[in-house]
Write a protein that holds these residues in place. Structure first.
Motif, mmCIF file in Angstrom:
data_model
loop_
_atom_site.group_PDB
_atom_site.id
_atom_site.type_symbol
_atom_site.label_atom_id
_atom_site.label_comp_id
_atom_site.label_asym_id
_atom_site.label_seq_id
_atom_site.Cartn_x
_atom_site.Cartn_y
_atom_site.Cartn_z
ATOM 1 N N LYS A 1 -21.561 -18.312 -39.540
ATOM 2 C CA LYS A 1 -21.408 -18.574 -40.969
ATOM 3 C C LYS A 1 -21.293 -17.266 -41.755
ATOM 4 N N ASP A 2 -20.289 -17.199 -42.626
ATOM 5 C CA ASP A 2 -20.111 -16.007 -43.454
ATOM 6 C C ASP A 2 -21.367 -15.688 -44.254
ATOM 7 N N GLU A 3 -21.997 -16.718 -44.792
ATOM 8 C CA GLU A 3 -23.152 -16.499 -45.674
ATOM 9 C C GLU A 3 -24.378 -16.004 -44.916
ATOM 10 N N ASP A 4 -24.376 -16.109 -43.589
ATOM 11 C CA ASP A 4 -25.506 -15.623 -42.783
ATOM 12 C C ASP A 4 -25.262 -14.237 -42.208
ATOM 13 N N ARG A 5 -24.067 -13.702 -42.390
ATOM 14 C CA ARG A 5 -23.659 -12.496 -41.669
ATOM 15 C C ARG A 5 -24.102 -11.224 -42.398
ATOM 16 N N GLN B 1 -28.554 -17.366 -36.586
ATOM 17 C CA GLN B 1 -28.692 -18.207 -37.773
ATOM 18 C C GLN B 1 -29.885 -17.754 -38.608
ATOM 19 N N THR B 2 -29.877 -18.152 -39.890
ATOM 20 C CA THR B 2 -30.987 -17.852 -40.785
ATOM 21 C C THR B 2 -31.808 -19.119 -41.012
ATOM 22 N N HIS C 1 -28.345 -12.071 -42.146
ATOM 23 C CA HIS C 1 -28.806 -11.646 -43.467
ATOM 24 C C HIS C 1 -29.501 -12.846 -44.115
ATOM 25 N N GLN C 2 -30.822 -12.762 -44.251
ATOM 26 C CA GLN C 2 -31.599 -13.862 -44.802
ATOM 27 C C GLN C 2 -31.464 -13.928 -46.319
ATOM 28 N N ASN C 3 -31.107 -15.097 -46.829
ATOM 29 C CA ASN C 3 -31.064 -15.336 -48.270
ATOM 30 C C ASN C 3 -32.499 -15.450 -48.786
ATOM 31 N N SER D 1 -33.247 -16.024 -52.088
ATOM 32 C CA SER D 1 -33.209 -16.689 -53.390
ATOM 33 C C SER D 1 -34.300 -17.751 -53.520
ATOM 34 N N SER E 1 -33.233 -21.885 -43.657
ATOM 35 C CA SER E 1 -32.857 -22.456 -44.950
ATOM 36 C C SER E 1 -34.045 -22.454 -45.903
#
Length: 415
Positions: A336-340, A156-157, A187-189, A191, A159
């Motif tokens: 989670k797709d957004e963390d991959r 997990q990343t 993959h850490q966001n 933003s 938040s």
């Protein structure tokens, strides 16, 4: 004639005595033992390296390393160093003057950043999502930082809200995040974090060792203050160089230190001076001449393909890999797709499957490297790299063939 012959004989004897060795008076110089001499021709098997790195190097990059050596202060070599810095500005997407290659692997880049940006007593928040966060925790403590180890569960990343709370509460001097954590495949966001760090007076340091060139990164636009990476992954060069970037804020921190960094080899005031950061060139260490030839070629290849195309190629092949893996009934370690992460893919090991046997079969049957988990993911996943020169459809298809074969030999029922 006789005296001339005697002179030549004496001269030859004298030359032999001087030419035998340059030992000094009283030093015991005996027979040389060859018991430990290298014997035979070097054996280097052909391997397709589809693990977490290094990846196979591009032939053009390997060829560049065979060019004649130059002196590390010769103007033609300094010009090549300037070109490398320009190439780094492109791949980092920055206008900063402060780019260079650290002589060493990604670990050297990591230590250069920590040693220079952290002073004793500084509060450092480490976003820890795997082994590289853990390394930065350890390294920061060695440089006597006050470290907050902000851990995410494996796979997990972290938040934005979690990071915001930590920064507003602790007002750290430095926030570390790994964009692509190769031990867990997340993959850490990033933003909004650059803006947040400016509000709390925090420098933002990002590890991009396995992500630079594979996923989007905009150093200036995203407000990142320091980045380090590695030469041997998406950039397709051999191991040995660590791309590095600093913002003006980061350089100001280094130059306003109360004491010099507790490292001479990685002191960025000195290394930066060798790279021309301050309008002159001073000798610091012997630059890695052939390695910088390789990096000049590697960065040219990135430029020729274009970052947009390069990012798109890696994403397309990530999808190709997962379409094949899912058809075998395999699942992602990162839910989670957004963390991959797309450059180092982590595949959950199914219950009852010997993960090491699948890896061994791939190497024995296909001369193909895939890897097991590392750190928090050890024994729980496989890791497949899709990086740089190796990011091709044919290579992905070979990985899928090796998985299918290895699983079939263990009686996996979902094929």
């Amino acid at each position: 004639m006789r005296s001339s012959s005697k002179f030549l004989s004496n001269l030859a004897a004298g030359l032999r005595s001087f030419a035998s060795h340059a030992g000094r008076s009283g030093e015991a110089v005996g027979p040389v033992s060859d018991a430990h001499a290298i014997k035979g021709v070097m054996q280097v098997p052909a391997r397709l390296l589809m693990g977490p790195g290094p990846a196979n190097a591009h032939p053009r990059i390997l060829a560049a390393q065979t060019l004649p050596l130059l002196g590390h202060m010769h103007p033609p070599f300094l010009h090549i160093m300037d070109e490398v810095q320009e190439g780094l500005r492109y791949v980092f997407q920055t206008d900063s003057k402060y780019t260079l290659m650290v002589s060493g692997t990604g670990h050297a880049g990591m230590e250069a950043c920590i040693a220079n940006l952290v002073e004793p007593g500084d509060k450092v928040v480490v976003g820890n999502k795997g082994i590289w966060g853990t390394r930065v925790v350890e390294m920061s403590k060695r440089f006597r930082a006050d470290v907050l180890d902000l851990q995410a569960p494996s796979g997990q990343t972290l938040s934005y809200d979690t990071l915001k709370k930590a920064l507003e509460e602790h007002k750290p001097k430095l926030l570390f995040l790994c964009q692509g954590e190769s031990s867990t495949g997340v993959h850490q966001n990033l933003s909004g974090l650059g803006e947040l760090c400016r509000k709390t007076g925090t420098l933002l340091l990002v590890d991009t060792v396995c992500s630079l060139g594979g996923v989007p990164l905009f150093a200036d636009k995203w407000g990142i203050d320091a980045i380090y990476s590695g030469s041997q992954k998406c950039l397709s060069a051999p191991p040995g160089g660590a791309p590095l970037f600093l913002s003006e804020r980061a350089l100001a921190k280094i130059q306003s230190r109360k004491a010099p960094p507790a490292t001479y080899n990685l002191d960025l005031n000195l290394v930066g001076d060798y790279w021309g950061w301050f309008g002159k060139r001073s000798y610091h260490h012997t630059g890695m001449v052939s390695m910088w030839y390789a990096m000049r070629e590697a960065l040219l290849l990135v430029q020729e393909e274009g970052l947009d195309n390069m990012w798109g190629r890696h994403l397309e092949l990530h999808h190709r890999l997962w379409a094949g893996l899912r058809s075998m009934g395999l699942e992602p370690y990162v839910e989670k797709d957004e963390d991959r992460l797309i450059t180092v893919n982590t595949i959950k090991v199914p219950e009852g499957i010997d993960w090491a046997a699948v890896i061994k079969n791939a190497m024995d049957m296909y001369s193909l490297e895939i890897a097991g988990g590392l750190g928090p993911s050890a024994g729980k996943c496989w890791r497949v790299g899709i990086m740089g020169y190796n990011a091709t459809a044919a290579n992905v298809d070979l990985v899928l063939l090796a998985f299918r074969d290895g699983l079939k030999k263990q009686g996996w029922k979902k094929l």
